[in-house]
Design an enzyme around this catalytic site. Structure first.
Site, PDB file in Angstrom:
ATOM      1  N   HIS A  43      10.465  -4.087   1.971  1.00  0.00           N
ATOM      2  CA  HIS A  43       9.205  -4.566   2.569  1.00  0.00           C
ATOM      3  C   HIS A  43       8.264  -3.313   1.938  1.00  0.00           C
ATOM      4  O   HIS A  43       8.357  -2.115   2.779  1.00  0.00           O
ATOM      5  CB  HIS A  43       9.024  -4.861   3.944  1.00  0.00           C
ATOM      6  CG  HIS A  43       7.540  -5.167   4.437  1.00  0.00           C
ATOM      7  ND1 HIS A  43       7.268  -6.300   4.155  1.00  0.00           N
ATOM      8  CD2 HIS A  43       6.610  -4.342   4.724  1.00  0.00           C
ATOM      9  CE1 HIS A  43       5.864  -6.655   4.603  1.00  0.00           C
ATOM     10  NE2 HIS A  43       5.485  -5.345   4.821  1.00  0.00           N
ATOM     11  N   CYS A  44       7.587  -3.486   1.042  1.00  0.00           N
ATOM     12  CA  CYS A  44       6.781  -2.414   0.662  1.00  0.00           C
ATOM     13  C   CYS A  44       5.505  -3.051  -0.326  1.00  0.00           C
ATOM     14  O   CYS A  44       5.745  -4.119  -0.642  1.00  0.00           O
ATOM     15  CB  CYS A  44       7.281  -1.241  -0.090  1.00  0.00           C
ATOM     16  SG  CYS A  44       8.465  -1.862  -1.500  1.00  0.00           S
ATOM     17  N   TYR A  61      -9.777  -5.128   3.860  1.00  0.00           N
ATOM     18  CA  TYR A  61     -10.062  -3.724   3.907  1.00  0.00           C
ATOM     19  C   TYR A  61      -9.757  -3.226   2.395  1.00  0.00           C
ATOM     20  O   TYR A  61      -9.394  -3.971   1.501  1.00  0.00           O
ATOM     21  CB  TYR A  61      -8.691  -3.288   4.720  1.00  0.00           C
ATOM     22  CG  TYR A  61      -7.430  -3.291   4.040  1.00  0.00           C
ATOM     23  CD1 TYR A  61      -6.612  -2.932   3.308  1.00  0.00           C
ATOM     24  CD2 TYR A  61      -6.669  -4.770   4.696  1.00  0.00           C
ATOM     25  CE1 TYR A  61      -5.486  -3.085   2.599  1.00  0.00           C
ATOM     26  CE2 TYR A  61      -5.485  -5.347   4.173  1.00  0.00           C
ATOM     27  CZ  TYR A  61      -4.817  -4.197   3.044  1.00  0.00           C
ATOM     28  OH  TYR A  61      -3.727  -4.729   2.600  1.00  0.00           O
ATOM     29  N   ARG A 136       4.158 -15.656   0.266  1.00  0.00           N
ATOM     30  CA  ARG A 136       3.788 -15.122   1.537  1.00  0.00           C
ATOM     31  C   ARG A 136       2.531 -16.059   2.310  1.00  0.00           C
ATOM     32  O   ARG A 136       1.504 -16.140   1.729  1.00  0.00           O
ATOM     33  CB  ARG A 136       3.248 -13.710   1.645  1.00  0.00           C
ATOM     34  CG  ARG A 136       3.210 -12.968   3.007  1.00  0.00           C
ATOM     35  CD  ARG A 136       2.781 -11.503   2.974  1.00  0.00           C
ATOM     36  NE  ARG A 136       3.162 -10.712   3.954  1.00  0.00           N
ATOM     37  CZ  ARG A 136       2.466  -9.727   4.449  1.00  0.00           C
ATOM     38  NH1 ARG A 136       1.448  -9.231   3.672  1.00  0.00           N
ATOM     39  NH2 ARG A 136       2.727  -9.152   5.521  1.00  0.00           N
ATOM     40  N   ARG A 142      -6.951 -10.769  11.469  1.00  0.00           N
ATOM     41  CA  ARG A 142      -7.645  -9.588  11.001  1.00  0.00           C
ATOM     42  C   ARG A 142      -7.542  -9.332   9.442  1.00  0.00           C
ATOM     43  O   ARG A 142      -8.195  -8.594   8.906  1.00  0.00           O
ATOM     44  CB  ARG A 142      -7.440  -8.304  11.766  1.00  0.00           C
ATOM     45  CG  ARG A 142      -5.859  -7.810  11.544  1.00  0.00           C
ATOM     46  CD  ARG A 142      -5.431  -6.609  12.477  1.00  0.00           C
ATOM     47  NE  ARG A 142      -4.103  -6.431  12.681  1.00  0.00           N
ATOM     48  CZ  ARG A 142      -3.382  -6.210  11.741  1.00  0.00           C
ATOM     49  NH1 ARG A 142      -4.102  -5.385  10.484  1.00  0.00           N
ATOM     50  NH2 ARG A 142      -2.060  -5.909  11.620  1.00  0.00           N
ATOM     51  N   TYR A 169       3.880 -14.295   8.324  1.00  0.00           N
ATOM     52  CA  TYR A 169       3.455 -13.012   9.030  1.00  0.00           C
ATOM     53  C   TYR A 169       2.364 -13.535  10.114  1.00  0.00           C
ATOM     54  O   TYR A 169       1.383 -14.205   9.788  1.00  0.00           O
ATOM     55  CB  TYR A 169       2.739 -11.981   7.926  1.00  0.00           C
ATOM     56  CG  TYR A 169       2.293 -10.589   8.711  1.00  0.00           C
ATOM     57  CD1 TYR A 169       2.949 -10.240   9.721  1.00  0.00           C
ATOM     58  CD2 TYR A 169       1.303  -9.677   8.181  1.00  0.00           C
ATOM     59  CE1 TYR A 169       2.686  -9.172  10.559  1.00  0.00           C
ATOM     60  CE2 TYR A 169       1.204  -8.629   8.730  1.00  0.00           C
ATOM     61  CZ  TYR A 169       1.761  -8.057   9.732  1.00  0.00           C
ATOM     62  OH  TYR A 169       1.604  -7.120  10.524  1.00  0.00           O
ATOM     63  N   HIS A 193       8.248  -8.072  10.252  1.00  0.00           N
ATOM     64  CA  HIS A 193       8.261  -7.484  11.329  1.00  0.00           C
ATOM     65  C   HIS A 193       8.552  -8.131  12.718  1.00  0.00           C
ATOM     66  O   HIS A 193       7.665  -8.026  13.738  1.00  0.00           O
ATOM     67  CB  HIS A 193       6.576  -6.868  11.593  1.00  0.00           C
ATOM     68  CG  HIS A 193       6.360  -6.460  10.190  1.00  0.00           C
ATOM     69  ND1 HIS A 193       7.030  -6.080   8.997  1.00  0.00           N
ATOM     70  CD2 HIS A 193       4.853  -6.423   9.737  1.00  0.00           C
ATOM     71  CE1 HIS A 193       6.161  -5.749   7.985  1.00  0.00           C
ATOM     72  NE2 HIS A 193       4.916  -6.148   8.285  1.00  0.00           N
ATOM     73  N   ASP A 269       7.869  -0.425   4.656  1.00  0.00           N
ATOM     74  CA  ASP A 269       6.222  -0.810   4.614  1.00  0.00           C
ATOM     75  C   ASP A 269       5.291   0.119   4.039  1.00  0.00           C
ATOM     76  O   ASP A 269       4.045   0.097   4.217  1.00  0.00           O
ATOM     77  CB  ASP A 269       5.760  -0.739   6.085  1.00  0.00           C
ATOM     78  CG  ASP A 269       4.648  -1.473   6.420  1.00  0.00           C
ATOM     79  OD1 ASP A 269       4.197  -2.452   5.697  1.00  0.00           O
ATOM     80  OD2 ASP A 269       3.764  -0.890   7.356  1.00  0.00           O
ATOM     81  N   ASN A 274      -3.493  -0.234   7.086  1.00  0.00           N
ATOM     82  CA  ASN A 274      -4.240  -0.288   8.526  1.00  0.00           C
ATOM     83  C   ASN A 274      -3.593   0.516   9.612  1.00  0.00           C
ATOM     84  O   ASN A 274      -4.050  -0.107  10.656  1.00  0.00           O
ATOM     85  CB  ASN A 274      -4.162  -1.743   8.584  1.00  0.00           C
ATOM     86  CG  ASN A 274      -5.092  -2.653   7.667  1.00  0.00           C
ATOM     87  OD1 ASN A 274      -6.014  -2.209   7.142  1.00  0.00           O
ATOM     88  ND2 ASN A 274      -4.453  -3.814   7.185  1.00  0.00           N
TER      89      ASN A 274
HETATM   90  O1  LIG Z   1      -0.636  -7.446   3.183  1.00  0.00           O
HETATM   91  C1  LIG Z   1      -1.206  -6.783   4.002  1.00  0.00           C
HETATM   92  O2  LIG Z   1      -2.687  -6.547   3.976  1.00  0.00           O
HETATM   93  C2  LIG Z   1      -0.283  -6.213   5.174  1.00  0.00           C
HETATM   94  C3  LIG Z   1      -1.090  -5.699   6.076  1.00  0.00           C
HETATM   95  C4  LIG Z   1      -0.229  -5.510   7.468  1.00  0.00           C
HETATM   96  C5  LIG Z   1      -0.987  -4.879   8.558  1.00  0.00           C
HETATM   97  O3  LIG Z   1      -2.091  -4.611   8.610  1.00  0.00           O
HETATM   98  O4  LIG Z   1      -0.283  -5.353   9.493  1.00  0.00           O
HETATM   99  O5  LIG Z   1       1.065  -5.389   7.106  1.00  0.00           O
HETATM  100  C6  LIG Z   1       1.708  -5.742   6.309  1.00  0.00           C
HETATM  101  O6  LIG Z   1       2.811  -6.034   6.368  1.00  0.00           O
HETATM  102  C7  LIG Z   1       0.866  -6.049   4.984  1.00  0.00           C
END
Ligand SMILES: O=C(O)c1cc(C(=O)O)oc(=O)c1
Length: 313
Positions: A43-44, A61, A136, A142, A169, A193, A269, A274
């Protein structure tokens, strides 16, 4: 190293980072924990660089750039062999940065894309050729505007014949409402997660209990036991050599790894979108692994065997 426009900390292409944005940690330590041969960072993300791959107009964002070269440098530094790169919401359904990274990886990365209901079979075939193996669906309010369920069902019908899976997610509080929809998805599912548990609650309580039930009842559901840096309330943070980081998340992750050893994945990650209070040292994030996967066998399954089965079979 990348050119200066995409160097760490900057956002190129005329974009301005969201106020308060924390850049990824420069110069992570070398992990004390030695990753098994063939380990996958499952996960990255890559961000931009904005001048080559502009951020999507509908994004919530604007991050700092985080290029494929920088991701692969981190991979090598930490001792991973491969990556699973997940399309970040700041790129919407424009998968060009992801595809570029996959193509540069020389077969050492697979991808999870974001697509819309009107995606064509031809586009899906191109994504598959580049190394994409999943889509995904994001339910975190948010991060995205809600996509209607019938659109998602249409997408599932298109990707299922390719043998792809769906990454979901969502926040723990939303699982009751989404439970039946998720249970009806006919492909493999990977939950990001651990479904974002509220770790101030009891891991034996009803909220996390529902997530565990979801995994028990649905043998095609996998989960990433990732993002303690997002879920933790007490810390301590993975900074300044801390070897006991994020103690409050450990019982949740350990529980999942021990009950579902063949359906768990782990990833850094990076570049940690964020986060608002700290940016972890990715070397110390790797040192968190043996605290949740406590034997060499559990570590090998989570880091090598499971992601290989899902992404490289
Ligand atoms: O695709 C994303 O923007 C994103 C954001 C977050 C988060 O803000 O929690 O976490 C992720 O795993 C992926």
């Amino acid at each position: 190293m990348p050119d200066t426009a995409s160097a760490h900390g900057g956002t190129s292409g005329g974009f301005t980072k969201t106020e308060g944005w924390l850049d990824w940690y420069d110069g992570p330590t070398s992990p004390t924990f030695r990753l098994p041969e063939g380990a996958v960072d499952a996960h990255c993300h890559v961000f931009g660089p904005g001048e080559r791959f502009p951020y999507a107009p509908e994004r919530k964002y604007t991050p700092c750039d985080a290029s494929a070269e920088q991701l692969f440098a981190l991979r090598d530094h930490l001792g991973f062999t491969r990556n699973v790169i997940v399309q970040a919401t700041c790129h919407g359904a424009d998968n060009r940065a992801l595809v570029d990274a996959l193509q540069r990886s020389e077969g050492r990365a697979r991808g999870v894309a974001t697509v819309r209901r009107d995606v064509t079979d031809h586009e899906l075939a191109d994504l598959h050729a580049a190394g994409v193996r999943g889509v995904r669906f994001n339910f975190v309010k948010r991060l995205v505007d809600r996509v209607p369920i019938d659109s998602l069902e249409e997408i599932v019908a298109k990707i299922a014949p390719l043998g792809w899976h769906v990454v979901i997610y969502f926040e723990a509080a939303d699982l009751p409402e989404l439970y039946d929809f998720f249970s009806g998805i006919p492909t493999d599912i990977v939950v990001d997660h651990m479904g974002r548990p509220d770790v101030t609650k009891d891991p034996d309580g009803p909220e996390f209990g529902l997530f565990l039930r979801f995994m028990r009842e649905n043998p095609r559901v996998w989960t990433k036991v990732t993002c303690p840096e997002r879920l933790s309330v007490t810390g301590p943070r993975a900074l300044d050599g801390e070897q006991q980081a994020y103690v409050d998340v450990v019982p949740f992750a350990r529980r999942v790894v021990e009950e579902f050893p063949d359906r768990v994945l782990w990833g850094t990650d990076w570049p940690h979108p964020n986060l608002t209070d700290h940016m972890p040292d990715d070397g110390l994030m790797v040192d968190y692994i043996p605290r949740i996967a406590t034997t060499p066998e559990l570590q090998r399954k989570m880091l090598v065997d499971n992601p290989s089965r899902l992404y490289w079979a």
